[in-house]
Write an enzyme that holds these catalytic residues in place. Structure first.
Site, mmCIF file in Angstrom:
data_model
loop_
_atom_site.group_PDB
_atom_site.id
_atom_site.type_symbol
_atom_site.label_atom_id
_atom_site.label_comp_id
_atom_site.label_asym_id
_atom_site.label_seq_id
_atom_site.Cartn_x
_atom_site.Cartn_y
_atom_site.Cartn_z
ATOM 1 N N PHE A 97 51.038 51.893 -5.801
ATOM 2 C CA PHE A 97 51.645 52.788 -6.694
ATOM 3 C C PHE A 97 53.299 53.077 -6.831
ATOM 4 O O PHE A 97 53.856 53.228 -5.922
ATOM 5 C CB PHE A 97 51.264 53.988 -6.551
ATOM 6 N N ASP A 118 47.921 48.691 -16.174
ATOM 7 C CA ASP A 118 47.263 48.697 -14.420
ATOM 8 C C ASP A 118 46.111 48.480 -15.320
ATOM 9 O O ASP A 118 45.347 47.194 -15.073
ATOM 10 C CB ASP A 118 47.296 50.205 -14.286
ATOM 11 N N GLU A 139 55.780 48.989 -23.393
ATOM 12 C CA GLU A 139 55.003 50.235 -22.352
ATOM 13 C C GLU A 139 55.750 50.012 -20.580
ATOM 14 O O GLU A 139 55.836 48.721 -20.324
ATOM 15 C CB GLU A 139 53.477 49.558 -22.303
ATOM 16 N N ASP A 140 55.958 50.999 -20.057
ATOM 17 C CA ASP A 140 55.948 50.523 -18.456
ATOM 18 C C ASP A 140 55.165 49.822 -17.513
ATOM 19 O O ASP A 140 55.392 49.035 -17.268
ATOM 20 C CB ASP A 140 55.977 52.090 -18.109
ATOM 21 N N GLY A 154 56.515 57.273 -20.239
ATOM 22 C CA GLY A 154 57.165 55.886 -18.503
ATOM 23 C C GLY A 154 58.150 55.191 -18.855
ATOM 24 O O GLY A 154 58.713 54.064 -18.562
ATOM 25 N N GLY A 171 44.210 48.548 -18.478
ATOM 26 C CA GLY A 171 44.403 48.226 -19.093
ATOM 27 C C GLY A 171 43.385 49.175 -20.285
ATOM 28 O O GLY A 171 43.997 49.623 -21.515
ATOM 29 N N ARG A 192 61.763 59.120 -12.006
ATOM 30 C CA ARG A 192 61.975 59.047 -13.528
ATOM 31 C C ARG A 192 63.133 58.136 -13.184
ATOM 32 O O ARG A 192 63.905 56.995 -13.460
ATOM 33 C CB ARG A 192 61.445 59.833 -14.406
HETATM 34 P P1 IMP Z 1 46.342 52.359 -17.171
HETATM 35 O O1 IMP Z 1 45.644 51.887 -15.876
HETATM 36 O O2 IMP Z 1 46.296 50.224 -17.714
HETATM 37 O O3 IMP Z 1 45.273 52.815 -18.655
HETATM 38 O O4 IMP Z 1 47.692 52.921 -16.811
HETATM 39 C C1 IMP Z 1 47.792 53.893 -17.079
HETATM 40 C C2 IMP Z 1 48.819 54.429 -17.459
HETATM 41 O O5 IMP Z 1 49.264 54.852 -15.874
HETATM 42 C C3 IMP Z 1 50.426 53.589 -16.756
HETATM 43 O O6 IMP Z 1 51.091 53.367 -18.501
HETATM 44 C C4 IMP Z 1 50.821 54.770 -16.109
HETATM 45 O O7 IMP Z 1 52.063 55.099 -17.300
HETATM 46 C C5 IMP Z 1 50.332 55.107 -15.795
HETATM 47 N N1 IMP Z 1 50.759 54.404 -13.945
HETATM 48 C C6 IMP Z 1 49.786 52.744 -13.967
HETATM 49 N N2 IMP Z 1 50.013 53.271 -12.094
HETATM 50 C C7 IMP Z 1 50.567 53.085 -12.290
HETATM 51 C C8 IMP Z 1 52.318 53.141 -10.900
HETATM 52 O O8 IMP Z 1 52.761 52.335 -10.735
HETATM 53 N N3 IMP Z 1 53.278 54.290 -11.446
HETATM 54 C C9 IMP Z 1 53.450 55.421 -12.044
HETATM 55 N N4 IMP Z 1 52.828 55.283 -13.238
HETATM 56 C C10 IMP Z 1 51.660 54.772 -13.410
#
Ligand code: IMP
Length: 186
Positions: free
Chosen positions: A149, A100, A96-97, A41, A102, A162
């Site tokens: 999302f 969310d 990171e992209d 990402g 964390g 992407r």
């Molecule tokens: P986490 O919930 O912080 O562990 O996020 C996990 C991963 O989910 C991120 O690194 C993204 O790759 C993916 N992600 C979370 N939210 C989105 C979104 O809105 N669009 C696309 N990918 C997402």
């Protein structure tokens, strides 16, 4: 086809990445900076950010996969590709992209800390902080976004979108909540 609502236009991303580059360049002057890009990402963000940073630095890549549905991670993370660099004693900045819940950053942070870097921080293009489940520090943030999302500028939905030159939000009705290992991470 899913419906995509534009959220952050390309030129606005470009301007913010330049600002982040200036801030990072000033904070890391004289340090042993290495950017660790989390695949897939963050590949476009990394490409623009590295050119906006004018202090010497190296680049490496880490690939992780989190289990969950196509739009929600479970926090169970698997390392798919490890770094090629020894980061002991280095100033590591993870790229990171999006942060969310964390959980992914928490996993990566704990993993990298065991390798004794001199410092360890994160720069994330997007921060969906309203959904945070763990209290993990996030150092540099491009944009705080609402609980939608999002796709584009490196971020995907089931490996698509992407390539969009802007960040857009997928229409809630377009989202599928099912899937095995998720399709959005990497
Ligand atoms: P986490 O919930 O912080 O562990 O996020 C996990 C991963 O989910 C991120 O690194 C993204 O790759 C993916 N992600 C979370 N939210 C989105 C979104 O809105 N669009 C696309 N990918 C997402």
């Amino acid at each position: 086809m899913e419906k995509i609502e534009p959220l952050i236009p390309g030129p606005k991303i470009e301007a913010r990445v330049q600002e982040l580059g200036r801030e990072i360049s000033s904070d890391y002057k004289g340090l042993q900076l290495i950017l660790v890009s989390i695949l897939k990402g963050s590949f476009l963000f990394l490409a623009d950010l590295t050119r906006a940073i004018d202090v010497p630095h190296e680049i490496d890549f880490l690939s992780v996969s989190s289990y969950g549905t196509s739009t929600h991670s479970s926090g169970v993370v698997r390392l798919l590709k490890d770094l090629g660099t020894n980061i002991e004693g280095r100033d590591v900045l993870v790229v990171e992209d999006i942060v969310d819940t964390g959980l992914t950053w928490q996993y990566i942070r704990n993993n990298l800390f065991t390798r004794n870097p001199l410092s360890l921080r994160i720069v994330t293009l997007l921060d969906k902080r309203g959904r945070r489940l763990v209290d993990v520090p996030v150092d540099y943030v491009g944009f705080v976004i609402p609980d939608r999302f999002v796709v584009g500028y490196g971020l995907d939905y089931m490996e698509r979108y992407r390539n969009l030159p802007y960040i857009g939000a997928l229409d809630d009705n377009s989202l599928q909540g099912s899937g095995k290992e998720n399709h959005f991470k990497n």
